[in-house]
Design a protein around this motif. Structure first.
Motif, PDB file in Angstrom:
ATOM      1  N   PRO A   3      -4.916   9.707   9.085  1.00 56.78           N
ATOM      2  CA  PRO A   3      -4.275   8.757   9.991  1.00 56.78           C
ATOM      3  C   PRO A   3      -3.813   7.472   9.333  1.00 56.78           C
ATOM      4  O   PRO A   3      -2.857   6.862   9.787  1.00 56.78           O
ATOM      5  CB  PRO A   3      -5.380   8.492  11.026  1.00 56.78           C
ATOM      6  CG  PRO A   3      -6.242   9.711  11.001  1.00 56.78           C
ATOM      7  CD  PRO A   3      -6.208  10.181   9.586  1.00 56.78           C
ATOM      8  N   HIS A   4      -4.506   7.022   8.285  1.00 55.43           N
ATOM      9  CA  HIS A   4      -4.153   5.733   7.701  1.00 55.43           C
ATOM     10  C   HIS A   4      -3.594   5.865   6.292  1.00 55.43           C
ATOM     11  O   HIS A   4      -3.556   4.899   5.553  1.00 55.43           O
ATOM     12  CB  HIS A   4      -5.378   4.816   7.676  1.00 55.43           C
ATOM     13  CG  HIS A   4      -5.989   4.626   9.026  1.00 55.43           C
ATOM     14  ND1 HIS A   4      -5.302   4.084  10.073  1.00 55.43           N
ATOM     15  CD2 HIS A   4      -7.224   4.927   9.499  1.00 55.43           C
ATOM     16  CE1 HIS A   4      -6.090   4.050  11.156  1.00 55.43           C
ATOM     17  NE2 HIS A   4      -7.253   4.566  10.815  1.00 55.43           N
ATOM     18  N   ALA A   5      -3.180   7.065   5.910  1.00 48.55           N
ATOM     19  CA  ALA A   5      -2.667   7.244   4.549  1.00 48.55           C
ATOM     20  C   ALA A   5      -1.320   6.546   4.388  1.00 48.55           C
ATOM     21  O   ALA A   5      -0.538   6.479   5.334  1.00 48.55           O
ATOM     22  CB  ALA A   5      -2.513   8.731   4.245  1.00 48.55           C
ATOM     23  N   PRO A   6      -1.029   6.020   3.194  1.00 47.93           N
ATOM     24  CA  PRO A   6       0.287   5.444   2.950  1.00 47.93           C
ATOM     25  C   PRO A   6       1.382   6.472   3.195  1.00 47.93           C
ATOM     26  O   PRO A   6       1.234   7.648   2.874  1.00 47.93           O
ATOM     27  CB  PRO A   6       0.226   5.028   1.478  1.00 47.93           C
ATOM     28  CG  PRO A   6      -1.235   4.875   1.181  1.00 47.93           C
ATOM     29  CD  PRO A   6      -1.917   5.895   2.043  1.00 47.93           C
ATOM     30  N   CYS A   7       2.473   6.034   3.769  1.00 46.44           N
ATOM     31  CA  CYS A   7       3.607   6.907   4.041  1.00 46.44           C
ATOM     32  C   CYS A   7       4.482   6.990   2.789  1.00 46.44           C
ATOM     33  O   CYS A   7       4.776   5.959   2.183  1.00 46.44           O
ATOM     34  CB  CYS A   7       4.408   6.345   5.210  1.00 46.44           C
ATOM     35  SG  CYS A   7       5.954   7.219   5.526  1.00 46.44           S
ATOM     36  N   PRO A   8       4.912   8.177   2.381  1.00 43.62           N
ATOM     37  CA  PRO A   8       5.731   8.282   1.172  1.00 43.62           C
ATOM     38  C   PRO A   8       7.000   7.449   1.226  1.00 43.62           C
ATOM     39  O   PRO A   8       7.540   7.053   0.202  1.00 43.62           O
ATOM     40  CB  PRO A   8       6.052   9.784   1.100  1.00 43.62           C
ATOM     41  CG  PRO A   8       4.959  10.449   1.865  1.00 43.62           C
ATOM     42  CD  PRO A   8       4.593   9.496   2.960  1.00 43.62           C
ATOM     43  N   ALA A   9       7.519   7.181   2.435  1.00 37.19           N
ATOM     44  CA  ALA A   9       8.751   6.417   2.576  1.00 37.19           C
ATOM     45  C   ALA A   9       8.519   4.911   2.558  1.00 37.19           C
ATOM     46  O   ALA A   9       9.471   4.144   2.601  1.00 37.19           O
ATOM     47  CB  ALA A   9       9.449   6.813   3.877  1.00 37.19           C
ATOM     48  N   ASP A  10       7.265   4.485   2.514  1.00 35.64           N
ATOM     49  CA  ASP A  10       6.983   3.044   2.501  1.00 35.64           C
ATOM     50  C   ASP A  10       7.584   2.390   1.256  1.00 35.64           C
ATOM     51  O   ASP A  10       7.425   2.904   0.151  1.00 35.64           O
ATOM     52  CB  ASP A  10       5.468   2.786   2.464  1.00 35.64           C
ATOM     53  CG  ASP A  10       4.819   2.931   3.818  1.00 35.64           C
ATOM     54  OD1 ASP A  10       5.549   3.118   4.800  1.00 35.64           O
ATOM     55  OD2 ASP A  10       3.578   2.859   3.878  1.00 35.64           O
ATOM     56  N   PRO A  11       8.241   1.239   1.430  1.00 34.70           N
ATOM     57  CA  PRO A  11       8.567   0.450   0.237  1.00 34.70           C
ATOM     58  C   PRO A  11       7.261   0.010  -0.431  1.00 34.70           C
ATOM     59  O   PRO A  11       6.218  -0.076   0.213  1.00 34.70           O
ATOM     60  CB  PRO A  11       9.307  -0.764   0.822  1.00 34.70           C
ATOM     61  CG  PRO A  11       9.713  -0.369   2.205  1.00 34.70           C
ATOM     62  CD  PRO A  11       8.688   0.612   2.669  1.00 34.70           C
ATOM     63  N   ALA A  12       7.318  -0.244  -1.721  1.00 39.41           N
ATOM     64  CA  ALA A  12       6.122  -0.674  -2.430  1.00 39.41           C
ATOM     65  C   ALA A  12       5.574  -1.948  -1.809  1.00 39.41           C
ATOM     66  O   ALA A  12       6.321  -2.809  -1.331  1.00 39.41           O
ATOM     67  CB  ALA A  12       6.432  -0.890  -3.894  1.00 39.41           C
ATOM     68  N   ALA A  13       4.263  -2.073  -1.831  1.00 31.61           N
ATOM     69  CA  ALA A  13       3.598  -3.251  -1.271  1.00 31.61           C
ATOM     70  C   ALA A  13       3.587  -4.417  -2.255  1.00 31.61           C
ATOM     71  O   ALA A  13       3.055  -5.474  -1.955  1.00 31.61           O
ATOM     72  CB  ALA A  13       2.172  -2.894  -0.871  1.00 31.61           C
ATOM     73  N   PHE A  14       4.179  -4.213  -3.418  1.00 34.13           N
ATOM     74  CA  PHE A  14       4.129  -5.229  -4.470  1.00 34.13           C
ATOM     75  C   PHE A  14       5.329  -5.066  -5.384  1.00 34.13           C
ATOM     76  O   PHE A  14       6.005  -4.024  -5.393  1.00 34.13           O
ATOM     77  CB  PHE A  14       2.844  -5.092  -5.295  1.00 34.13           C
ATOM     78  CG  PHE A  14       2.638  -3.711  -5.859  1.00 34.13           C
ATOM     79  CD1 PHE A  14       3.231  -3.330  -7.060  1.00 34.13           C
ATOM     80  CD2 PHE A  14       1.880  -2.774  -5.163  1.00 34.13           C
ATOM     81  CE1 PHE A  14       3.070  -2.048  -7.561  1.00 34.13           C
ATOM     82  CE2 PHE A  14       1.710  -1.486  -5.666  1.00 34.13           C
ATOM     83  CZ  PHE A  14       2.313  -1.127  -6.867  1.00 34.13           C
TER      84      PHE A  14
END
Length: 254
Positions: A3-14
């Motif tokens: 449920p809380h895994a990073p989404c592959p489409a997420d822009p980098a957090a840094f």
């Protein structure tokens, strides 16, 4: 996918710069941008654009200063790429101010009813990836020293003007660089805060996690944000600070 895994489409957090630079310094910028990811309340925290452009959402000018300072030091740099109002990477995971609902007189509507699941989602997709990368870069040099770059507003609402040009923050647990940096800045003629305008130690913050816990020399530099709003100001202050940092670390014998 959990449920809380990073989404592959997420822009980098840094963002990072200069990973292959040889300096033992690592320059960090925890509050670099005011970006709100689209998956957080549709990319809008519900506050005015003018509020998102001021210090409550990010450290104005700090990203440009950190980048310019790292380049002058020949050091790697890492910066977060999400607003501190989404989740604050310079807080421990158990800190009650990790997810702010009110900041300097402004209510944050998208955070008012954020529950534990939403908090975990933001931790997993933003906060934890940033800290994993910071930890990796910190460990990449055997004699790493960390310089955290922040900025502060000249005046909080309803408070007197702040007199300092620069503040040097450090923990009572490690005074190897901080006091010497304060003296060196004052010797330049700069009105310099000694653990002002904020305290230099917060349990679980970035310096605590990545420097104090590992015995790494460290300090945190706060520059008044009206001095570094422009690229010209950022380059000017990077030019001022870089040789002072280098001298203080060298003179420390660490």
């Amino acid at each position: 996918m959990t449920p809380h895994a990073p989404c592959p489409a997420d822009p980098a957090a840094f963002t990072t710069e200069g990973e292959d630079r040889p300096s033992r310094w690592l320059v960090t910028c925890d509050h670099a941008t005011n970006r709100v990811p689209g998956w957080v309340n549709g990319g809008d925290l519900g506050i005015a654009a003018a509020d998102m452009a001021r210090h409550i959402a990010f450290d104005v000018g700090a990203m440009g200063l950190a980048s310019a300072l790292a380049a002058r030091l020949g050091a790697p740099m890492i910066a977060s790429d999400f607003s501190r109002l989404v989740i604050d990477p310079n807080r421990g995971e158990d800190d009650p101010t990790l997810l702010m609902r009110l900041y300097d007189g402004t209510v944050i509507p998208a955070n008012r009813h954020a529950d534990t699941a939403e908090r975990e989602r933001r931790l997993d997709r933003l906060y934890r990836p940033y800290h994993r990368e910071l930890a990796r870069l910190a460990a990449a040099h055997p004699a790493r020293a960390i310089c955290a770059v922040h900025s502060f507003t000249p005046q909080l609402r309803g408070r007197p003007p702040r007199p300092w040009l620069v503040g040097i923050l450090y923990s009572h647990r490690d005074e190897r660089l901080g006091p010497a940096m304060v003296r060196a800045c004052r010797a330049q003629g700069w009105v310099t805060g000694d653990n002002q305008p904020y305290s230099g130690h917060l349990q679980g913050d970035s310096i605590d996690t990545h420097a104090l816990a590992h015995g790494r020399p460290n300090l945190l530099i706060e520059v008044r944000n009206d001095l570094i709003r422009t690229p010209e100001g950022q380059q000017e202050w990077a030019g001022h600070l870089a040789p002072v940092l280098e001298r203080v670390l060298s003179d420390s014998g660490l």
